[in-house]
Design a protein around this motif. Structure first.
Motif, PDB file in Angstrom:
ATOM      1  N   ARG A  34      -9.807  -3.738  -8.432  1.00  0.00           N
ATOM      2  CA  ARG A  34      -9.974  -4.221  -7.063  1.00  0.00           C
ATOM      3  C   ARG A  34      -8.714  -4.870  -6.266  1.00  0.00           C
ATOM      4  O   ARG A  34      -8.497  -5.710  -5.985  1.00  0.00           O
ATOM      5  CB  ARG A  34     -11.137  -5.075  -7.022  1.00  0.00           C
ATOM      6  CG  ARG A  34     -12.293  -4.955  -7.634  1.00  0.00           C
ATOM      7  CD  ARG A  34     -13.638  -5.183  -6.812  1.00  0.00           C
ATOM      8  NE  ARG A  34     -14.715  -4.653  -7.161  1.00  0.00           N
ATOM      9  CZ  ARG A  34     -15.498  -4.678  -8.011  1.00  0.00           C
ATOM     10  NH1 ARG A  34     -15.188  -5.591  -8.865  1.00  0.00           N
ATOM     11  NH2 ARG A  34     -16.802  -4.089  -7.976  1.00  0.00           N
ATOM     12  N   PRO A  35      -7.868  -3.765  -6.004  1.00  0.00           N
ATOM     13  CA  PRO A  35      -6.824  -3.848  -5.271  1.00  0.00           C
ATOM     14  C   PRO A  35      -6.692  -4.835  -3.903  1.00  0.00           C
ATOM     15  O   PRO A  35      -5.711  -5.422  -3.320  1.00  0.00           O
ATOM     16  CB  PRO A  35      -6.018  -2.738  -5.251  1.00  0.00           C
ATOM     17  CG  PRO A  35      -6.810  -1.682  -5.329  1.00  0.00           C
ATOM     18  CD  PRO A  35      -8.038  -2.159  -5.864  1.00  0.00           C
ATOM     19  N   GLU A  36      -7.975  -4.373  -3.292  1.00  0.00           N
ATOM     20  CA  GLU A  36      -7.893  -5.308  -2.002  1.00  0.00           C
ATOM     21  C   GLU A  36      -8.891  -6.389  -1.741  1.00  0.00           C
ATOM     22  O   GLU A  36      -9.366  -6.732  -0.947  1.00  0.00           O
ATOM     23  CB  GLU A  36      -8.685  -4.026  -0.892  1.00  0.00           C
ATOM     24  CG  GLU A  36      -7.533  -2.961  -0.570  1.00  0.00           C
ATOM     25  CD  GLU A  36      -6.336  -3.348  -0.082  1.00  0.00           C
ATOM     26  OE1 GLU A  36      -6.252  -3.922   0.925  1.00  0.00           O
ATOM     27  OE2 GLU A  36      -5.258  -2.824  -0.761  1.00  0.00           O
ATOM     28  N   GLU A  37      -8.992  -7.068  -2.953  1.00  0.00           N
ATOM     29  CA  GLU A  37      -9.706  -8.224  -3.139  1.00  0.00           C
ATOM     30  C   GLU A  37      -8.805  -9.227  -3.792  1.00  0.00           C
ATOM     31  O   GLU A  37      -8.249  -9.163  -4.588  1.00  0.00           O
ATOM     32  CB  GLU A  37     -10.913  -8.032  -3.763  1.00  0.00           C
ATOM     33  CG  GLU A  37     -12.025  -7.143  -2.904  1.00  0.00           C
ATOM     34  CD  GLU A  37     -13.309  -7.058  -3.927  1.00  0.00           C
ATOM     35  OE1 GLU A  37     -13.660  -7.715  -4.865  1.00  0.00           O
ATOM     36  OE2 GLU A  37     -13.932  -6.000  -3.601  1.00  0.00           O
ATOM     37  N   ASN A  38      -8.979 -10.549  -3.221  1.00  0.00           N
ATOM     38  CA  ASN A  38      -8.698 -11.930  -3.862  1.00  0.00           C
ATOM     39  C   ASN A  38      -7.154 -11.879  -3.684  1.00  0.00           C
ATOM     40  O   ASN A  38      -6.306 -11.584  -4.534  1.00  0.00           O
ATOM     41  CB  ASN A  38      -9.004 -12.070  -5.208  1.00  0.00           C
ATOM     42  CG  ASN A  38      -8.580 -13.371  -5.788  1.00  0.00           C
ATOM     43  OD1 ASN A  38      -8.348 -14.370  -5.059  1.00  0.00           O
ATOM     44  ND2 ASN A  38      -8.907 -13.265  -6.950  1.00  0.00           N
ATOM     45  N   CYS A  54       8.145  -9.564  -7.262  1.00  0.00           N
ATOM     46  CA  CYS A  54       7.690 -10.903  -7.014  1.00  0.00           C
ATOM     47  C   CYS A  54       7.327 -10.733  -5.258  1.00  0.00           C
ATOM     48  O   CYS A  54       6.437 -11.322  -4.878  1.00  0.00           O
ATOM     49  CB  CYS A  54       8.998 -11.988  -7.142  1.00  0.00           C
ATOM     50  SG  CYS A  54       8.520 -13.485  -6.473  1.00  0.00           S
ATOM     51  N   LEU A  55       8.297 -10.249  -4.588  1.00  0.00           N
ATOM     52  CA  LEU A  55       8.195 -10.245  -3.166  1.00  0.00           C
ATOM     53  C   LEU A  55       7.185  -9.197  -2.798  1.00  0.00           C
ATOM     54  O   LEU A  55       6.235  -9.420  -1.998  1.00  0.00           O
ATOM     55  CB  LEU A  55       9.559  -9.368  -2.613  1.00  0.00           C
ATOM     56  CG  LEU A  55       9.569  -9.312  -1.054  1.00  0.00           C
ATOM     57  CD1 LEU A  55       9.477 -10.487  -0.536  1.00  0.00           C
ATOM     58  CD2 LEU A  55      10.827  -8.748  -0.611  1.00  0.00           C
ATOM     59  N   ALA A  56       6.879  -8.069  -3.409  1.00  0.00           N
ATOM     60  CA  ALA A  56       5.743  -7.096  -3.177  1.00  0.00           C
ATOM     61  C   ALA A  56       4.363  -7.850  -3.579  1.00  0.00           C
ATOM     62  O   ALA A  56       3.530  -7.688  -2.513  1.00  0.00           O
ATOM     63  CB  ALA A  56       5.884  -5.914  -4.180  1.00  0.00           C
ATOM     64  N   ASN A  59       3.935 -10.339  -0.792  1.00  0.00           N
ATOM     65  CA  ASN A  59       3.477  -9.893   0.506  1.00  0.00           C
ATOM     66  C   ASN A  59       2.127  -9.401   0.529  1.00  0.00           C
ATOM     67  O   ASN A  59       1.499  -9.419   1.718  1.00  0.00           O
ATOM     68  CB  ASN A  59       4.625  -8.830   0.920  1.00  0.00           C
ATOM     69  CG  ASN A  59       5.878  -9.186   1.429  1.00  0.00           C
ATOM     70  OD1 ASN A  59       6.135 -10.247   2.035  1.00  0.00           O
ATOM     71  ND2 ASN A  59       6.941  -8.254   1.277  1.00  0.00           N
ATOM     72  N   LYS A  60       1.777  -8.664  -0.547  1.00  0.00           N
ATOM     73  CA  LYS A  60       0.374  -8.439  -0.698  1.00  0.00           C
ATOM     74  C   LYS A  60      -0.706  -9.282  -0.843  1.00  0.00           C
ATOM     75  O   LYS A  60      -1.596  -9.370   0.340  1.00  0.00           O
ATOM     76  CB  LYS A  60       0.058  -7.212  -1.744  1.00  0.00           C
ATOM     77  CG  LYS A  60      -1.354  -6.766  -1.942  1.00  0.00           C
ATOM     78  CD  LYS A  60      -1.512  -5.848  -1.095  1.00  0.00           C
ATOM     79  CE  LYS A  60      -3.054  -5.320  -0.818  1.00  0.00           C
ATOM     80  NZ  LYS A  60      -3.229  -4.057  -0.140  1.00  0.00           N
TER      81      LYS A  60
END
Length: 101
Positions: A34-38, A54-56, A59-60
């Motif tokens: 579930r990449p778009e949750e939490n 780390c930065l990516a 940012n997400k």
């Protein structure tokens, strides 16, 4: 396991007790499912990694936190919105620290 809530909770426990590799694996599996949750799993992964990874993740995590804040505000959940604003401030501090190193 396929339950992201379980994966995230176990990842946070591993993170807290210093089992970094286990935490990364658990959060990573949750991201796959579930990449778009939490947003928390991304912020924790950001703390466990370095450099561009780390930065990516930070940012997400920040992107998802902004979305979570919009959703909390839309349903007039002031308690959740206040907590998310605090987490966003901490996230911006983490990003600043990353850029300073």
């Amino acid at each position: 396991p396929e339950d992201c809530n379980l994966l995230d909770a176990a990842g946070e426990l591993c993170f807290e007790v210093g089992r970094s590799e286990d935490a990364m694996n658990l959060f990573g599996r949750s991201v796959q499912l579930r990449p778009e949750e939490n947003s928390c799993k991304y912020m924790n992964l950001g703390q466990l990694m370095s450099g561009h990874d780390c930065l990516a993740h930070f940012n997400k995590g920040m992107e998802l936190m902004h979305r979570e804040l919009e959703e909390a505000s839309a349903r007039n959940d002031s308690e959740a919105a206040t907590k998310l604003r605090g987490r966003l401030c901490s996230g911006y501090c983490s990003l600043t620290e990353l850029h300073m190193t």
